[in-house]
Design a protein around this motif. Structure first.
Motif, mmCIF file in Angstrom:
data_model
loop_
_atom_site.group_PDB
_atom_site.id
_atom_site.type_symbol
_atom_site.label_atom_id
_atom_site.label_comp_id
_atom_site.label_asym_id
_atom_site.label_seq_id
_atom_site.Cartn_x
_atom_site.Cartn_y
_atom_site.Cartn_z
ATOM 1 N N PRO A 11 35.138 -80.562 89.492
ATOM 2 C CA PRO A 11 34.068 -81.025 90.377
ATOM 3 C C PRO A 11 32.698 -80.844 89.734
ATOM 4 O O PRO A 11 32.474 -79.929 88.936
ATOM 5 N N TYR A 12 31.801 -81.708 90.095
ATOM 6 C CA TYR A 12 30.415 -81.674 89.625
ATOM 7 C C TYR A 12 29.728 -80.363 89.982
ATOM 8 O O TYR A 12 29.935 -79.798 91.054
ATOM 9 N N GLN A 13 28.901 -79.909 89.046
ATOM 10 C CA GLN A 13 27.980 -78.799 89.276
ATOM 11 C C GLN A 13 26.555 -79.279 88.975
ATOM 12 O O GLN A 13 26.369 -80.185 88.150
ATOM 13 N N PRO A 14 25.529 -78.723 89.604
ATOM 14 C CA PRO A 14 24.168 -79.229 89.389
ATOM 15 C C PRO A 14 23.738 -79.271 87.921
ATOM 16 O O PRO A 14 22.976 -80.162 87.527
ATOM 17 N N PHE A 15 24.248 -78.350 87.102
ATOM 18 C CA PHE A 15 23.840 -78.356 85.694
ATOM 19 C C PHE A 15 24.438 -79.520 84.909
ATOM 20 O O PHE A 15 24.090 -79.738 83.743
ATOM 21 N N ASP A 16 25.343 -80.287 85.526
ATOM 22 C CA ASP A 16 25.939 -81.445 84.862
ATOM 23 C C ASP A 16 25.028 -82.672 84.871
ATOM 24 O O ASP A 16 25.286 -83.636 84.138
ATOM 25 N N LEU A 17 23.973 -82.670 85.697
ATOM 26 C CA LEU A 17 23.202 -83.884 85.885
ATOM 27 C C LEU A 17 22.578 -84.414 84.589
ATOM 28 O O LEU A 17 22.665 -85.625 84.332
ATOM 29 N N PRO A 18 21.964 -83.593 83.735
ATOM 30 C CA PRO A 18 21.441 -84.151 82.480
ATOM 31 C C PRO A 18 22.527 -84.792 81.624
ATOM 32 O O PRO A 18 22.309 -85.846 81.014
ATOM 33 N N GLY A 19 23.702 -84.178 81.586
ATOM 34 C CA GLY A 19 24.801 -84.754 80.827
ATOM 35 C C GLY A 19 25.262 -86.071 81.413
ATOM 36 O O GLY A 19 25.620 -87.006 80.674
ATOM 37 N N ILE A 20 25.276 -86.194 82.729
ATOM 38 C CA ILE A 20 25.634 -87.450 83.376
ATOM 39 C C ILE A 20 24.638 -88.538 82.984
ATOM 40 O O ILE A 20 25.020 -89.677 82.682
ATOM 41 N N TYR A 21 23.357 -88.202 82.959
ATOM 42 C CA TYR A 21 22.348 -89.180 82.539
ATOM 43 C C TYR A 21 22.589 -89.623 81.095
ATOM 44 O O TYR A 21 22.449 -90.805 80.762
ATOM 45 N N ARG A 22 22.937 -88.697 80.220
ATOM 46 C CA ARG A 22 23.185 -89.061 78.812
ATOM 47 C C ARG A 22 24.377 -89.998 78.697
ATOM 48 O O ARG A 22 24.336 -90.980 77.942
ATOM 49 N N VAL A 23 25.446 -89.709 79.431
ATOM 50 C CA VAL A 23 26.621 -90.570 79.383
ATOM 51 C C VAL A 23 26.292 -91.942 79.966
ATOM 52 O O VAL A 23 26.717 -92.974 79.429
ATOM 53 N N CYS A 24 25.532 -91.981 81.036
ATOM 54 C CA CYS A 24 25.150 -93.250 81.642
ATOM 55 C C CYS A 24 24.428 -94.133 80.629
ATOM 56 O O CYS A 24 24.725 -95.338 80.509
ATOM 57 N N LEU A 25 23.509 -93.566 79.882
ATOM 58 C CA LEU A 25 22.768 -94.329 78.873
ATOM 59 C C LEU A 25 23.674 -94.741 77.718
ATOM 60 O O LEU A 25 23.622 -95.880 77.247
ATOM 61 N N ALA A 26 24.530 -93.830 77.276
ATOM 62 C CA ALA A 26 25.377 -94.089 76.113
ATOM 63 C C ALA A 26 26.485 -95.093 76.385
ATOM 64 O O ALA A 26 27.142 -95.564 75.454
ATOM 65 N N THR A 27 26.711 -95.428 77.656
ATOM 66 C CA THR A 27 27.735 -96.408 78.027
ATOM 67 C C THR A 27 27.147 -97.570 78.826
ATOM 68 O O THR A 27 27.887 -98.386 79.363
ATOM 69 N N GLY A 28 25.835 -97.653 78.886
ATOM 70 C CA GLY A 28 25.164 -98.543 79.830
ATOM 71 C C GLY A 28 25.112 -100.000 79.450
ATOM 72 O O GLY A 28 24.642 -100.827 80.257
ATOM 73 N N ASP A 29 25.596 -100.372 78.284
ATOM 74 C CA ASP A 29 25.621 -101.767 77.865
ATOM 75 C C ASP A 29 27.063 -102.258 77.903
ATOM 76 O O ASP A 29 27.703 -102.435 76.873
ATOM 77 N N SER A 30 27.606 -102.442 79.125
ATOM 78 C CA SER A 30 29.007 -102.850 79.317
ATOM 79 C C SER A 30 29.952 -101.942 78.547
ATOM 80 O O SER A 30 30.875 -102.400 77.871
ATOM 81 N N GLY A 31 29.697 -100.644 78.637
ATOM 82 C CA GLY A 31 30.530 -99.655 77.968
ATOM 83 C C GLY A 31 30.030 -99.253 76.597
ATOM 84 O O GLY A 31 30.517 -98.272 76.022
ATOM 85 N N ARG A 32 29.053 -99.969 76.077
ATOM 86 C CA ARG A 32 28.484 -99.646 74.767
ATOM 87 C C ARG A 32 27.161 -98.900 74.941
ATOM 88 O O ARG A 32 26.612 -98.836 76.028
ATOM 89 N N ASP A 33 26.662 -98.343 73.841
ATOM 90 C CA ASP A 33 25.444 -97.537 73.866
ATOM 91 C C ASP A 33 24.240 -98.409 74.199
ATOM 92 O O ASP A 33 23.919 -99.358 73.474
ATOM 93 N N ALA A 34 23.573 -98.088 75.299
ATOM 94 C CA ALA A 34 22.385 -98.825 75.708
ATOM 95 C C ALA A 34 21.106 -98.147 75.233
ATOM 96 O O ALA A 34 20.016 -98.639 75.527
ATOM 97 N N GLY A 35 21.227 -97.043 74.498
ATOM 98 C CA GLY A 35 20.042 -96.337 74.042
ATOM 99 C C GLY A 35 19.054 -97.205 73.291
ATOM 100 O O GLY A 35 17.839 -97.127 73.540
ATOM 101 N N PRO A 36 19.511 -98.056 72.351
ATOM 102 C CA PRO A 36 18.561 -98.894 71.605
ATOM 103 C C PRO A 36 17.816 -99.911 72.462
ATOM 104 O O PRO A 36 16.834 -100.493 72.006
ATOM 105 N N LEU A 37 18.282 -100.133 73.685
ATOM 106 C CA LEU A 37 17.651 -101.131 74.548
ATOM 107 C C LEU A 37 16.661 -100.514 75.526
ATOM 108 O O LEU A 37 16.033 -101.256 76.302
ATOM 109 N N HIS A 38 16.529 -99.188 75.506
ATOM 110 C CA HIS A 38 15.708 -98.511 76.505
ATOM 111 C C HIS A 38 14.713 -97.563 75.852
ATOM 112 O O HIS A 38 15.099 -96.630 75.142
#
Length: 222
Positions: A26-53
């Motif tokens: 289960p989620y813990q509050p300290f996981d939120l930064p990691g969730i944001y990193r994963v969201c960005l790293a998969t944000g281009d239809s599963g690919r890394d969206a970092g270069p686009l943001h």
């Protein structure tokens, strides 16, 4: 809406042993930064969206952050020695969740990112699309929400893929939703992510409708 869930249970739900150890819990509050990193790293239809943001937080603000804040009991993470490697996050009641975001989540973001930023700067960055989304987001009106009120987002980094973790994360979520008596769940799959479409079919979802953007898929939980 269902309101914030009671505190997540302690201890792992699943221990994945193929390759580096990954714990699904289960989620813990300290996981939120990691969730944001994963969201960005998969944000281009599963690919890394970092270069686009230029702003690494915007995708997380729109597509990830509000779920564990509104209802932490419906977020589960896959964590290894490097941190959060994946997650599933959900709401049990889409209509109530959207109303919650209108009252508690979007107003502050709209002040921080004013509407004039929702214009393509022409530099190849697409932060402006997230700004446009948070300004136009409004509670939806969909008949399918009566039968399928819940929805989810799931993302896994490459190091966590192909190991059964997606199935385990969704299994944990289904258990939590069934415990609340939620009758069904829906999700959207973009046309640029055929692998995800195939995965959801294997998980028991069916395609309710298809558009140019992708597919709406549903599953009964009863």
């Amino acid at each position: 809406m269902s309101g914030p869930a009671q505190g997540p249970a302690s201890g792992p739900l699943v221990r994945e042993t193929g390759g580096p150890a990954v714990t699904i819990r289960p989620y813990q509050p300290f996981d939120l930064p990691g969730i944001y990193r994963v969201c960005l790293a998969t944000g281009d239809s599963g690919r890394d969206a970092g270069p686009l943001h230029a702003n690494p937080d915007l995708l997380g603000h729109v597509w990830a952050g509000p779920y564990p804040v509104a209802d932490p009991g419906l977020t589960f993470v896959a964590a290894d020695a490097l941190g959060v490697a994946g997650y599933v996050l959900a709401t049990a009641d889409t209509v109530a969740f959207e109303a919650w975001r209108q009252e508690h989540w979007w107003p502050v973001l709209r002040e921080q990112y004013p509407a004039e930023l929702a214009t393509d700067p022409g530099d190849g960055m697409i932060d402006w699309l997230s700004v446009a989304h948070l300004h136009r987001a409004a509670p939806p009106a969909e008949e399918l929400y009566e039968r399928y009120p819940a929805h989810l987002h799931i993302d896994l980094l490459p190091r966590a893929q192909g190991r059964g973790l997606g199935r385990a994360l969704i299994g944990a979520l289904f258990g939590a939703l069934r415990a609340r008596g939620v009758p069904g769940l829906h999700l959207g799959v973009g046309s640029g992510n055929p692998g995800a479409h195939a995965f959801y079919l294997r998980m028991g979802f069916t395609e309710l409708r298809r558009g140019d953007w992708g597919s709406t898929m549903v599953i009964d939980l009863g």
